[in-house]
Design a protein around this motif. Structure first.
Motif, mmCIF file in Angstrom:
data_model
loop_
_atom_site.group_PDB
_atom_site.id
_atom_site.type_symbol
_atom_site.label_atom_id
_atom_site.label_comp_id
_atom_site.label_asym_id
_atom_site.label_seq_id
_atom_site.Cartn_x
_atom_site.Cartn_y
_atom_site.Cartn_z
ATOM 1 N N GLU A 24 6.627 -1.668 -3.722
ATOM 2 C CA GLU A 24 5.310 -1.330 -4.093
ATOM 3 C C GLU A 24 5.610 -0.196 -4.258
ATOM 4 N N THR A 25 5.050 0.445 -5.757
ATOM 5 C CA THR A 25 4.908 2.358 -5.848
ATOM 6 C C THR A 25 4.348 3.110 -5.646
ATOM 7 N N ASP A 26 3.123 2.463 -4.968
ATOM 8 C CA ASP A 26 2.563 3.223 -4.699
ATOM 9 C C ASP A 26 2.529 4.169 -3.406
ATOM 10 N N GLN A 29 8.132 1.501 -0.894
ATOM 11 C CA GLN A 29 8.724 1.488 -0.358
ATOM 12 C C GLN A 29 8.676 -0.216 -0.726
ATOM 13 N N TYR A 30 9.974 -0.939 0.271
ATOM 14 C CA TYR A 30 9.820 -2.224 -0.109
ATOM 15 C C TYR A 30 8.795 -3.498 0.601
ATOM 16 N N VAL A 31 8.187 -4.453 0.273
ATOM 17 C CA VAL A 31 7.487 -5.073 1.318
ATOM 18 C C VAL A 31 8.002 -6.711 1.291
ATOM 19 N N PHE A 32 7.505 -6.649 2.988
ATOM 20 C CA PHE A 32 8.157 -8.182 2.984
ATOM 21 C C PHE A 32 7.704 -9.133 3.336
ATOM 22 N N THR A 33 7.056 -10.110 2.582
ATOM 23 C CA THR A 33 5.982 -10.573 2.935
ATOM 24 C C THR A 33 6.360 -11.801 3.256
ATOM 25 N N THR A 34 5.935 -13.038 3.966
ATOM 26 C CA THR A 34 5.600 -14.442 4.632
ATOM 27 C C THR A 34 4.121 -14.766 4.448
ATOM 28 N N ASN A 35 4.335 -16.150 3.819
ATOM 29 C CA ASN A 35 2.778 -16.630 3.717
ATOM 30 C C ASN A 35 1.503 -15.749 2.761
ATOM 31 N N TYR A 41 8.288 -3.866 6.736
ATOM 32 C CA TYR A 41 8.782 -2.884 5.541
ATOM 33 C C TYR A 41 9.346 -1.766 5.337
ATOM 34 N N ALA A 42 10.405 -1.753 4.531
ATOM 35 C CA ALA A 42 11.945 -1.001 4.297
ATOM 36 C C ALA A 42 11.607 0.316 3.299
#
Length: 64
Positions: A24-26, A29-35, A41-42
């Protein structure tokens, strides 16, 4: 569901279960998603690598 093996620059490691991960550039951070919903978040700073591990159902047994 996939497992992501995340390694941080301080040497720590974390296994994160998620369907997908994206940057997520805004928010920087890295966003991990499920469904489609965020589950973890990292921050970009401090992440050395993110590796998607093979799913157990896709692993093949070795016989001999």
């Amino acid at each position: 569901m996939a497992q992501y093996f995340t390694t941080y620059t301080d040497g720590s490691e974390q296994h994160i279960p998620a369907d997908k991960v994206h940057f997520e550039t805004d928010e920087d951070q890295y966003v991990f998603t499920t469904n489609g919903e965020p589950t973890a978040y990292a921050p970009r700073v401090g992440v050395l690598s993110i590796v998607r591990m093979p799913e157990p159902s896709q692993s093949k047994a070795v016989t001999g």
